[in-house]
Enzyme design. Structure first.
Site, PDB file in Angstrom:
ATOM      1  CD  GLU A 160      -2.911  -1.116   2.370  1.00  0.00           C
ATOM      2  OE1 GLU A 160      -3.530  -0.037   2.535  1.00  0.00           O
ATOM      3  OE2 GLU A 160      -3.106  -2.125   3.079  1.00  0.00           O
ATOM      4  CE  LYS A 182     -14.201   0.056   9.971  1.00  0.00           C
ATOM      5  NZ  LYS A 182     -12.740  -0.072  10.190  1.00  0.00           N
ATOM      6  N   PRO A 246      -9.402  -2.098  21.097  1.00  0.00           N
ATOM      7  CG  PRO A 246      -7.082  -2.155  20.800  1.00  0.00           C
ATOM      8  CD  PRO A 246      -8.155  -2.124  21.877  1.00  0.00           C
ATOM      9  CG  HIS A 252      -5.120   1.587  15.080  1.00  0.00           C
ATOM     10  ND1 HIS A 252      -4.880   0.517  15.926  1.00  0.00           N
ATOM     11  CD2 HIS A 252      -6.455   1.546  14.820  1.00  0.00           C
ATOM     12  CE1 HIS A 252      -6.004  -0.132  16.155  1.00  0.00           C
ATOM     13  NE2 HIS A 252      -6.982   0.479  15.507  1.00  0.00           N
ATOM     14  CG  HIS A 254     -10.113   4.657  14.138  1.00  0.00           C
ATOM     15  ND1 HIS A 254     -10.318   3.660  13.222  1.00  0.00           N
ATOM     16  CD2 HIS A 254      -9.710   4.030  15.280  1.00  0.00           C
ATOM     17  CE1 HIS A 254     -10.076   2.495  13.764  1.00  0.00           C
ATOM     18  NE2 HIS A 254      -9.706   2.691  15.024  1.00  0.00           N
TER      19      HIS A 254
END
Length: 319
Positions: A160, A182, A246, A252, A254
């Site tokens: 990625e 998402k 999580p 991480h 969001h």
């Protein structure tokens, strides 16, 4: 679910994700559906492997959801980081040239994936620091690190890399910003990004202390600047939050557009605003455990979650 749960083995090399391969998908059951978003999670087999396919459509006939996959004329695979794949899909004989479906694929899907996306009963947990030490910490320490392979592949530049919006290289306080799985990157009101920190020493927000304040402030500023430059969305339109518990134990953050419709991960008890975490760290003592380490957290927990049995045995599940 214990960390010893076997992960289905994938064939050598990359899995083929195409219209032709998806036509061989055999649905077995519906895991869950959302009337709010018009989406459905379907369990089945693909390449002889257990697979979860998430379909999202404006109007979706749940009973025929599995058949829609066989009616695909074309797909555009825009993310591939095994076991996660995302694509747009076009239905045969559709006049409008815009994608009809958002398609997300998990292949091979583990028992943990299946439980995560299955509809399940939930209970409120009141997690004291003592309960964290007794139950949660043991669970985290036994967490199968192989489930984080896709995270490490992103951080190491193996997967990625073309999707990375921002990268700060530093083992201690480095991080990357990229679109979340998402978000299909078409609607700005549905904007959803994820920030992955480079360090592996922060597994959940309970591991944060005063020394991490510069990292969290750096993440906040980088997000504001990146989203403004890339998408022309101002800081006042963004929610920055952290989940507890999580989905995976690598810290991480969001980032979601404020116009995005609320989903379960944004509900009170699970989502903790980044600014609130920074404030609690600023108020924490200079030495010893932070307020986050000392705090009691209240959150919903599903019966299929790996923590459920431990919490039940500890008497934390209230009737």
């Amino acid at each position: 679910m214990s960390s010893s749960t076997p992960t289905p083995s994938a064939p050598e090399g990359s899995l083929e994700i195409s219209v032709q391969s998806l036509a061989t998908f055999t649905p077995t059951r519906i895991l869950s559906e959302s009337t709010l978003t018009g989406s459905v999670y379907i369990l089945g087999t693909l390449h002889n492997l257990p697979t979860i396919i998430h379909l999202q459509k404006t109007i979706l006939d749940i009973e025929k959801a599995g058949d829609l996959i066989k009616d695909l004329e074309k797909i555009d695979l825009f993310l591939e980081n095994q076991p996660y794949f995302s694509s747009h899909g076009w239905i045969k004989n559709k006049i409008d040239k815009s994608p009809e479906l958002q398609i997300k694929i998990i292949c091979p899907a583990t028992d943990i994936h299946i439980k995560k996306y299955s509809k399940q009963e939930r209970f409120i947990i009141i997690e004291t620091p003592e309960l964290y030490e007794k139950v949660v910490l043991n669970y985290i320490n036994g967490f199968d690190e192989s489930r984080l392979g896709w995270v490490y592949a992103i951080l190491n530049g193996q997967k990625e890399s073309e999707r990375i919006l921002y990268r700060k290289e530093n083992e201690k306080d480095g991080f990357v910003i990229l679109p979340d799985l998402k978000w299909d990157q078409t609607s700005m009101n549905a904007l959803y990004l994820t920030v992955l920190v480079q360090t592996r020493t922060i597994r959940s927000l309970r591991d944060l202390d005063k020394s991490h304040i510069p990292l969290l402030n750096s993440i906040k500023q980088a997000v504001f600047q990146t989203v403004k430059q890339k998408y022309q969305v101002g800081a006042g339109k963004l929610r920055l939050f952290v989940h507890y518990q999580p989905s995976y134990y690598h810290f991480h953050v969001h980032v979601v557009h404020i116009q995005s419709e609320a989903f379960s991960g944004m509900l009170v008890g699970q989502a903790h605003m980044l600014d609130d975490l920074i404030t609690l760290l600023e108020l924490s003592p200079s030495t010893g455990p932070s307020l986050l380490a000392q705090k009691t957290f209240t959150y919903p927990l599903g019966v299929e979650h790996g923590l459920y049995e431990g919490m039940k045995a500890a008497g934390a599940i209230l009737d």
